[in-house]
Motif scaffolding. Sequence first.
Motif, PDB file in Angstrom:
ATOM      1  N   ASN A 110       0.824  -1.210   0.000  1.00  0.00           N
ATOM      2  CA  ASN A 110       0.000   0.000   0.000  1.00  0.00           C
ATOM      3  C   ASN A 110       0.861   1.265   0.000  1.00  0.00           C
ATOM      4  OD1 ASN A 110      -2.319  -1.559   0.062  1.00  0.00           O
ATOM      5  ND2 ASN A 110      -2.459  -1.548   2.282  1.00  0.00           N
ATOM      6  N   TYR A 111       1.954   1.259   0.769  1.00  0.00           N
ATOM      7  CA  TYR A 111       2.858   2.412   0.773  1.00  0.00           C
ATOM      8  C   TYR A 111       3.493   2.633  -0.592  1.00  0.00           C
ATOM      9  CZ  TYR A 111       2.480   2.391   5.862  1.00  0.00           C
ATOM     10  OH  TYR A 111       2.010   2.435   7.148  1.00  0.00           O
ATOM     11  N   ALA A 112       3.673   1.541  -1.345  1.00  0.00           N
ATOM     12  CA  ALA A 112       4.231   1.658  -2.690  1.00  0.00           C
ATOM     13  C   ALA A 112       3.178   1.990  -3.735  1.00  0.00           C
ATOM     14  CB  ALA A 112       4.952   0.368  -3.077  1.00  0.00           C
ATOM     15  N   GLY A 113       1.906   2.152  -3.338  1.00  0.00           N
ATOM     16  CA  GLY A 113       0.842   2.492  -4.277  1.00  0.00           C
ATOM     17  C   GLY A 113       0.219   1.304  -4.960  1.00  0.00           C
ATOM     18  N   GLN A 114       0.333   0.132  -4.358  1.00  0.00           N
ATOM     19  CA  GLN A 114      -0.213  -1.082  -4.947  1.00  0.00           C
ATOM     20  C   GLN A 114      -1.346  -1.620  -4.066  1.00  0.00           C
ATOM     21  OE1 GLN A 114       3.049  -3.782  -5.287  1.00  0.00           O
ATOM     22  NE2 GLN A 114       4.245  -2.460  -6.654  1.00  0.00           N
ATOM     23  N   ASP A 115      -2.250  -2.404  -4.710  1.00  0.00           N
ATOM     24  CA  ASP A 115      -3.363  -3.050  -4.004  1.00  0.00           C
ATOM     25  C   ASP A 115      -4.201  -2.044  -3.220  1.00  0.00           C
ATOM     26  OD1 ASP A 115      -2.303  -5.379  -5.021  1.00  0.00           O
ATOM     27  OD2 ASP A 115      -1.347  -5.986  -3.146  1.00  0.00           O
ATOM     28  N   LEU A 116      -4.548  -0.933  -3.867  1.00  0.00           N
ATOM     29  CA  LEU A 116      -5.337   0.105  -3.202  1.00  0.00           C
ATOM     30  C   LEU A 116      -6.837  -0.062  -3.412  1.00  0.00           C
ATOM     31  CD1 LEU A 116      -3.157   3.229  -4.081  1.00  0.00           C
ATOM     32  CD2 LEU A 116      -3.111   1.851  -1.982  1.00  0.00           C
ATOM     33  N   SER A 126      -6.157   7.636   5.914  1.00  0.00           N
ATOM     34  CA  SER A 126      -5.113   7.348   6.894  1.00  0.00           C
ATOM     35  C   SER A 126      -3.775   7.089   6.221  1.00  0.00           C
ATOM     36  CB  SER A 126      -5.521   6.142   7.736  1.00  0.00           C
ATOM     37  OG  SER A 126      -4.504   5.790   8.636  1.00  0.00           O
ATOM     38  N   LEU A 127      -3.813   6.369   5.087  1.00  0.00           N
ATOM     39  CA  LEU A 127      -2.579   6.104   4.350  1.00  0.00           C
ATOM     40  C   LEU A 127      -1.975   7.400   3.817  1.00  0.00           C
ATOM     41  CD1 LEU A 127      -0.606   4.053   3.106  1.00  0.00           C
ATOM     42  CD2 LEU A 127      -2.165   3.860   1.152  1.00  0.00           C
ATOM     43  N   GLU A 128      -2.829   8.312   3.329  1.00  0.00           N
ATOM     44  CA  GLU A 128      -2.346   9.600   2.821  1.00  0.00           C
ATOM     45  C   GLU A 128      -1.674  10.411   3.930  1.00  0.00           C
ATOM     46  OE1 GLU A 128      -4.093  13.517   0.428  1.00  0.00           O
ATOM     47  OE2 GLU A 128      -5.430  11.966   1.223  1.00  0.00           O
ATOM     48  N   GLN A 129      -2.282  10.441   5.107  1.00  0.00           N
ATOM     49  CA  GLN A 129      -1.702  11.180   6.227  1.00  0.00           C
ATOM     50  C   GLN A 129      -0.350  10.590   6.639  1.00  0.00           C
ATOM     51  OE1 GLN A 129      -4.637  11.181   9.322  1.00  0.00           O
ATOM     52  NE2 GLN A 129      -5.795  12.898   8.460  1.00  0.00           N
ATOM     53  N   GLN A 130      -0.247   9.274   6.643  1.00  0.00           N
ATOM     54  CA  GLN A 130       1.020   8.642   6.998  1.00  0.00           C
ATOM     55  C   GLN A 130       2.116   8.994   6.001  1.00  0.00           C
ATOM     56  OE1 GLN A 130       0.321   4.447   7.437  1.00  0.00           O
ATOM     57  NE2 GLN A 130      -1.097   4.695   9.150  1.00  0.00           N
ATOM     58  N   LEU A 131       1.755   8.992   4.698  1.00  0.00           N
ATOM     59  CA  LEU A 131       2.751   9.322   3.677  1.00  0.00           C
ATOM     60  C   LEU A 131       3.171  10.788   3.771  1.00  0.00           C
ATOM     61  CD1 LEU A 131       1.297   7.374   0.613  1.00  0.00           C
ATOM     62  CD2 LEU A 131       3.301   6.788   1.988  1.00  0.00           C
ATOM     63  N   GLU A 132       2.205  11.699   4.021  1.00  0.00           N
ATOM     64  CA  GLU A 132       2.553  13.113   4.161  1.00  0.00           C
ATOM     65  C   GLU A 132       3.459  13.339   5.369  1.00  0.00           C
ATOM     66  OE1 GLU A 132      -1.078  15.235   4.347  1.00  0.00           O
ATOM     67  OE2 GLU A 132      -1.485  15.117   2.187  1.00  0.00           O
ATOM     68  N   SER A 133       3.147  12.678   6.460  1.00  0.00           N
ATOM     69  CA  SER A 133       4.006  12.807   7.636  1.00  0.00           C
ATOM     70  C   SER A 133       5.406  12.276   7.364  1.00  0.00           C
ATOM     71  CB  SER A 133       3.376  12.059   8.810  1.00  0.00           C
ATOM     72  OG  SER A 133       4.202  12.108   9.945  1.00  0.00           O
ATOM     73  N   ILE A 138      11.199  13.339   6.007  1.00  0.00           N
ATOM     74  CA  ILE A 138      12.289  13.149   5.049  1.00  0.00           C
ATOM     75  C   ILE A 138      12.828  14.496   4.572  1.00  0.00           C
ATOM     76  CG2 ILE A 138      12.850  12.286   2.743  1.00  0.00           C
ATOM     77  CD1 ILE A 138      10.852  10.005   3.281  1.00  0.00           C
ATOM     78  N   ARG A 139      11.930  15.435   4.256  1.00  0.00           N
ATOM     79  CA  ARG A 139      12.381  16.748   3.793  1.00  0.00           C
ATOM     80  C   ARG A 139      13.125  17.502   4.886  1.00  0.00           C
ATOM     81  NH1 ARG A 139       6.649  18.201   0.800  1.00  0.00           N
ATOM     82  NH2 ARG A 139       7.023  16.937  -1.093  1.00  0.00           N
ATOM     83  N   THR A 140      12.630  17.389   6.123  1.00  0.00           N
ATOM     84  CA  THR A 140      13.320  18.052   7.228  1.00  0.00           C
ATOM     85  C   THR A 140      14.723  17.491   7.408  1.00  0.00           C
ATOM     86  OG1 THR A 140      11.202  18.408   8.332  1.00  0.00           O
ATOM     87  CG2 THR A 140      13.188  18.606   9.675  1.00  0.00           C
ATOM     88  N   ARG A 141      14.825  16.190   7.338  1.00  0.00           N
ATOM     89  CA  ARG A 141      16.148  15.567   7.480  1.00  0.00           C
ATOM     90  C   ARG A 141      17.053  15.933   6.311  1.00  0.00           C
ATOM     91  NH1 ARG A 141      20.319  14.807   8.480  1.00  0.00           N
ATOM     92  NH2 ARG A 141      21.442  12.977   9.247  1.00  0.00           N
ATOM     93  N   LYS A 142      16.504  16.029   5.110  1.00  0.00           N
ATOM     94  CA  LYS A 142      17.297  16.392   3.938  1.00  0.00           C
ATOM     95  C   LYS A 142      17.809  17.820   4.054  1.00  0.00           C
ATOM     96  CE  LYS A 142      16.988  16.803  -1.091  1.00  0.00           C
ATOM     97  NZ  LYS A 142      16.077  16.683  -2.255  1.00  0.00           N
TER      98      LYS A 142
END
Length: 237
Positions: A110-116, A126-133, A138-142
């Motif tokens: 699901n995180y890879a965009g499969q079997d949705l 919920s999946l969208e919120q997890q990916l945005e978080s 990741i951007r902050t660390r970058k």
Amino acid sequence: MGRGRVELKRIENKISRQVTFSKRRSGLQKKAHEISVLCDADVALIVFSTKGKLFHYSNHDSSMERIIERYERYTDSQQKVSTDSQQENWCLEYPKLVARVELLQRNMRNYAGQDLDSLSSRELHSLEQQLESALKRIRTRKEKSLQDQNNLLAKQLKVKEKQQTPQGQTDQEQEGLPQTQSTFRHPEPPTELQRIPSLTIGAGSQHQTGDEETGSPSRPTGSNTLIPPWLLSHVNR
């Protein structure tokens, strides 16, 4: 007054240690005999001294060998029971572990965009919120990593500039003396025109010498009064 509490630690004196061992061993055997008589229990006591000498005790109704055999049978049965219980626990835990692995694999897809297609709107949200978080982290660390790299490069550049500044000053000081000598020029020799004395151009200004009585033509007094042809050409211009 009562005796103070004795600290339990190894006795350094060899003689005192041997005396204490003998007294405590006798007291231990006495306590074992008392518990076997008072409670009708099978008691076996085995003690080895520091020199490897064996001391043992068992009550009158049972020998040491019989108590040891009973102990071995009991420990073997306990090991079997524990092994069987562990196998039963594994059999119960296996389906749970398989279900958990399948859930983790589905989440990864699901995180890879499969079997949705099988997900509901709430699960998709919920999946969208997890990916945005995750993207924010990741951007902050970058950004932090890039900032650290920039700061490191700036420090290295400052160090190089400090190292090059004294060297540049030394080069300028070394180059300063030849430049001063090169700017100094010897006075140029006077030109041909400067060596010519002041001339007076004109008929009335010419000084002639001659024999006025005889009427002979006048001659110039010297060669300096003659104007070179190249000078006349410049004057006419």
